[in-house]
Design a protein around this motif. Structure first.
Motif, PDB file in Angstrom:
ATOM      1  N   ALA A 101       9.449  30.058 -74.395  1.00  0.00           N
ATOM      2  CA  ALA A 101       8.285  30.069 -75.289  1.00  0.00           C
ATOM      3  C   ALA A 101       7.853  31.505 -75.540  1.00  0.00           C
ATOM      4  O   ALA A 101       7.735  32.287 -74.595  1.00  0.00           O
ATOM      5  CB  ALA A 101       7.141  29.285 -74.659  1.00  0.00           C
ATOM      6  N   CYS A 102       7.655  31.828 -76.804  1.00  0.00           N
ATOM      7  CA  CYS A 102       7.129  33.139 -77.169  1.00  0.00           C
ATOM      8  C   CYS A 102       5.676  32.926 -77.569  1.00  0.00           C
ATOM      9  O   CYS A 102       5.409  32.264 -78.576  1.00  0.00           O
ATOM     10  CB  CYS A 102       7.958  33.665 -78.337  1.00  0.00           C
ATOM     11  SG  CYS A 102       7.980  35.413 -78.391  1.00  0.00           S
ATOM     12  N   VAL A 103       4.745  33.402 -76.765  1.00  0.00           N
ATOM     13  CA  VAL A 103       3.334  33.085 -77.002  1.00  0.00           C
ATOM     14  C   VAL A 103       2.488  34.356 -76.923  1.00  0.00           C
ATOM     15  O   VAL A 103       2.898  35.347 -76.298  1.00  0.00           O
ATOM     16  CB  VAL A 103       2.798  32.070 -75.956  1.00  0.00           C
ATOM     17  CG1 VAL A 103       3.343  30.689 -76.203  1.00  0.00           C
ATOM     18  CG2 VAL A 103       3.132  32.522 -74.534  1.00  0.00           C
ATOM     19  N   ARG A 104       1.309  34.304 -77.535  1.00  0.00           N
ATOM     20  CA  ARG A 104       0.404  35.450 -77.437  1.00  0.00           C
ATOM     21  C   ARG A 104      -0.121  35.537 -76.004  1.00  0.00           C
ATOM     22  O   ARG A 104      -0.486  34.514 -75.408  1.00  0.00           O
ATOM     23  CB  ARG A 104      -0.771  35.277 -78.406  1.00  0.00           C
ATOM     24  CG  ARG A 104      -0.326  35.379 -79.869  1.00  0.00           C
ATOM     25  CD  ARG A 104      -1.474  35.209 -80.798  1.00  0.00           C
ATOM     26  NE  ARG A 104      -2.162  33.938 -80.566  1.00  0.00           N
ATOM     27  CZ  ARG A 104      -3.095  33.427 -81.358  1.00  0.00           C
ATOM     28  NH1 ARG A 104      -3.466  34.074 -82.425  1.00  0.00           N
ATOM     29  NH2 ARG A 104      -3.670  32.281 -81.070  1.00  0.00           N
ATOM     30  N   GLY A 105      -0.185  36.756 -75.506  1.00  0.00           N
ATOM     31  CA  GLY A 105      -0.671  36.944 -74.138  1.00  0.00           C
ATOM     32  C   GLY A 105      -2.059  36.362 -73.953  1.00  0.00           C
ATOM     33  O   GLY A 105      -2.385  35.841 -72.879  1.00  0.00           O
ATOM     34  N   ARG A 106      -2.875  36.405 -75.008  1.00  0.00           N
ATOM     35  CA  ARG A 106      -4.247  35.901 -74.842  1.00  0.00           C
ATOM     36  C   ARG A 106      -4.297  34.372 -74.748  1.00  0.00           C
ATOM     37  O   ARG A 106      -5.346  33.816 -74.420  1.00  0.00           O
ATOM     38  CB  ARG A 106      -5.150  36.413 -75.963  1.00  0.00           C
ATOM     39  CG  ARG A 106      -4.818  35.931 -77.355  1.00  0.00           C
ATOM     40  CD  ARG A 106      -5.997  36.280 -78.287  1.00  0.00           C
ATOM     41  NE  ARG A 106      -5.844  35.731 -79.603  1.00  0.00           N
ATOM     42  CZ  ARG A 106      -5.384  36.390 -80.647  1.00  0.00           C
ATOM     43  NH1 ARG A 106      -5.020  37.652 -80.527  1.00  0.00           N
ATOM     44  NH2 ARG A 106      -5.279  35.802 -81.824  1.00  0.00           N
ATOM     45  N   ASP A 107      -3.174  33.720 -75.017  1.00  0.00           N
ATOM     46  CA  ASP A 107      -3.151  32.250 -74.948  1.00  0.00           C
ATOM     47  C   ASP A 107      -2.597  31.713 -73.628  1.00  0.00           C
ATOM     48  O   ASP A 107      -2.451  30.494 -73.463  1.00  0.00           O
ATOM     49  CB  ASP A 107      -2.324  31.687 -76.113  1.00  0.00           C
ATOM     50  CG  ASP A 107      -3.006  31.947 -77.447  1.00  0.00           C
ATOM     51  OD1 ASP A 107      -4.235  32.155 -77.446  1.00  0.00           O
ATOM     52  OD2 ASP A 107      -2.302  31.963 -78.475  1.00  0.00           O
ATOM     53  N   ILE A 108      -2.227  32.595 -72.714  1.00  0.00           N
ATOM     54  CA  ILE A 108      -1.737  32.127 -71.413  1.00  0.00           C
ATOM     55  C   ILE A 108      -2.590  32.734 -70.303  1.00  0.00           C
ATOM     56  O   ILE A 108      -3.340  33.683 -70.542  1.00  0.00           O
ATOM     57  CB  ILE A 108      -0.244  32.490 -71.182  1.00  0.00           C
ATOM     58  CG1 ILE A 108      -0.022  34.001 -71.342  1.00  0.00           C
ATOM     59  CG2 ILE A 108       0.654  31.689 -72.099  1.00  0.00           C
ATOM     60  CD1 ILE A 108       1.390  34.445 -71.001  1.00  0.00           C
ATOM     61  N   GLU A 109      -2.478  32.148 -69.117  1.00  0.00           N
ATOM     62  CA  GLU A 109      -3.225  32.708 -67.986  1.00  0.00           C
ATOM     63  C   GLU A 109      -2.323  32.741 -66.762  1.00  0.00           C
ATOM     64  O   GLU A 109      -1.387  31.929 -66.637  1.00  0.00           O
ATOM     65  CB  GLU A 109      -4.497  31.899 -67.719  1.00  0.00           C
ATOM     66  CG  GLU A 109      -4.262  30.440 -67.472  1.00  0.00           C
ATOM     67  CD  GLU A 109      -5.577  29.681 -67.255  1.00  0.00           C
ATOM     68  OE1 GLU A 109      -6.413  30.141 -66.469  1.00  0.00           O
ATOM     69  OE2 GLU A 109      -5.734  28.610 -67.871  1.00  0.00           O
ATOM     70  N   PRO A 110      -2.587  33.684 -65.850  1.00  0.00           N
ATOM     71  CA  PRO A 110      -1.758  33.750 -64.643  1.00  0.00           C
ATOM     72  C   PRO A 110      -2.035  32.578 -63.723  1.00  0.00           C
ATOM     73  O   PRO A 110      -3.153  32.048 -63.698  1.00  0.00           O
ATOM     74  CB  PRO A 110      -2.196  35.065 -63.978  1.00  0.00           C
ATOM     75  CG  PRO A 110      -3.499  35.444 -64.603  1.00  0.00           C
ATOM     76  CD  PRO A 110      -3.630  34.719 -65.904  1.00  0.00           C
TER      77      PRO A 110
END
Ligand SMILES: NC(=O)c1ccc[n+]([C@@H]2O[C@H](COP(=O)([O-])OP(=O)(O)OC[C@H]3O[C@@H](n4cnc5c(N)ncnc54)[C@H](OP(=O)(O)O)[C@@H]3O)[C@@H](O)[C@H]2O)c1
Length: 331
Positions: A101-110
């Motif tokens: 998946a190529c996603v915006r960093g702001r849309d994922i969380e650690p």
């Protein structure tokens, strides 16, 4: 490494079938500025997925024809063009039904894999957990000593609602399909009783199990089970409308609840909610649930299946009751 994707080929009528989807290999995507490439390790299968396949207005836009199927997922960062993430980081977010998946960093969380494995971050520590927590405590405003009834009680949301209500000092009655699921609900989740909705009419069995009436009914299924519970409400009861899975593949034939005027008689209320509205408060719920996992007072049950290509058949198990606990697919 190639990607493999599940895309929406056709809008289904009724239960989605194999022709609803196109499954194919594709070149691996490359992250643009601000994006992160994630190898998906676990995909959350959710009843709401059925609703996302239909045209029309809802709380979230439908998945477009030809688009990768929307799904929450958890995985490992392979490449990052967002300074907040580095290769090797474990993350979760809207990763879709695919391997990469190529996603915006702001849309994922650690996520912290020392707290729980990938699948648990999609279960009790993910959307299902947040839904159970805020549905029970905020919408249901549950109080110690009250009688709580939960439908789909062996499932991801329902199983946690049972346990949270028990921990809160409530008397809890689950409703689930089959003796195996009812054992899970009473023996592992700690419900005081569980009604098998496949064994016969729910209303008389439920009436016998809640002699003082129901203070909180947490509804995951709608339809006849909702109607049965609504005949048994106590004064000032709260009916939490979390979902209505019995109608997700056939909304046209839903009837009732015919007895909604019982809300008037019992000065009760019925309220729906969408868990995303509580996003700012997820850390509060996660901390409470993580504490319960750590001290053993919360049990997490995941039903993990393997193989991205099995997505079409595994998804339908949510609607036929094949899953025990949180249904997760490992691509
Ligand atoms: N409001 C929100 O923001 C929100 C967020 C997440 C989920 N939800 C809702 O929460 C509910 C539970 O979701 P989940 O992810 O935890 O799924 P789940 O309970 O793990 O799986 C679905 C279960 O529903 C039961 N079911 C299916 N068809 C049924 C029918 N016709 N009558 C009675 N029970 C039926 C089956 O259990 P049995 O074998 O026991 O029948 C099945 O295993 C769903 O309605 C979902 O849409 C709402």
């Amino acid at each position: 490494m190639n990607n493999r994707t599940v895309r929406l080929a056709k809008r289904p009528s009724g239960l989605p079938g194999p022709d609803t989807w196109t499954i194919a290999d594709e070149p691996a995507p490359a992250p643009a500025e601000g994006e992160v490439l994630v190898e998906v390790k676990a995909i959350s299968l959710d009843p709401a997925m059925r609703g996302w396949l239909d045209e029309g207005k809802s709380y979230i836009p439908p998945v477009g024809l030809g688009e990768v199927m929307r799904a929450s997922g958890a995985g490992v960062v392979l490449a990052s063009r967002d300074p907040r993430f580095a290769p090797g980081d474990a993350v979760m977010g809207g990763l879709g039904v695919q391997r990469l998946a190529c996603v915006r960093g702001r849309d994922i969380e650690p996520i912290d894999l020392s707290v729980a494995p990938f699948e648990r971050w999609l279960g009790v520590l993910g959307i299902a957990g947040m839904t159970a927590w805020f549905g029970l405590f905020d919408v249901g405003a549950v109080q110690p000593g009250e009688t709580v009834v939960v439908s789909a009680a062996a499932g991801a949301v329902g199983g946690l609602v049972v346990q949270l209500a028990r921990r809160h000092g409530c008397r809890v009655v689950g409703i689930a399909g089959g003796p195996g699921k009812c054992r899970l609900v009473t023996e592992r989740y700690g419900a005081d009783a569980c009604i098998d909705h496949r064994a016969g009419p729910v209303r008389p069995a439920l009436a016998a199990a809640v002699p003082g009436g129901i203070q909180v009914y947490f509804d995951n299924v709608g339809g006849e089970i909702l109607e049965a519970a609504m005949t048994l409400l106590a004064r000032r009861a709260r009916v939490v409308i979390c979902g209505a899975i019995s109608g997700y593949n056939d909304f046209a034939s839903i009837r009732g609840p015919r007895n909604y005027l019982n809300l008037l008689v019992q000065r009760a209320r019925m309220e729906g909610f969408v868990v995303f509205d509580y996003a700012a408060r997820y850390p509060e719920a996660r901390a409470g649930i993580a504490d319960g996992l750590a001290d053993g007072s919360i049990t997490a049950v995941e039903d993990v299946r393997d193989g991205l290509d099995r997505f079409p058949e595994v998804l339908t198990e949510l609607y036929t009751g094949g899953n025990f606990g949180k249904l997760v697919l490992r691509p």
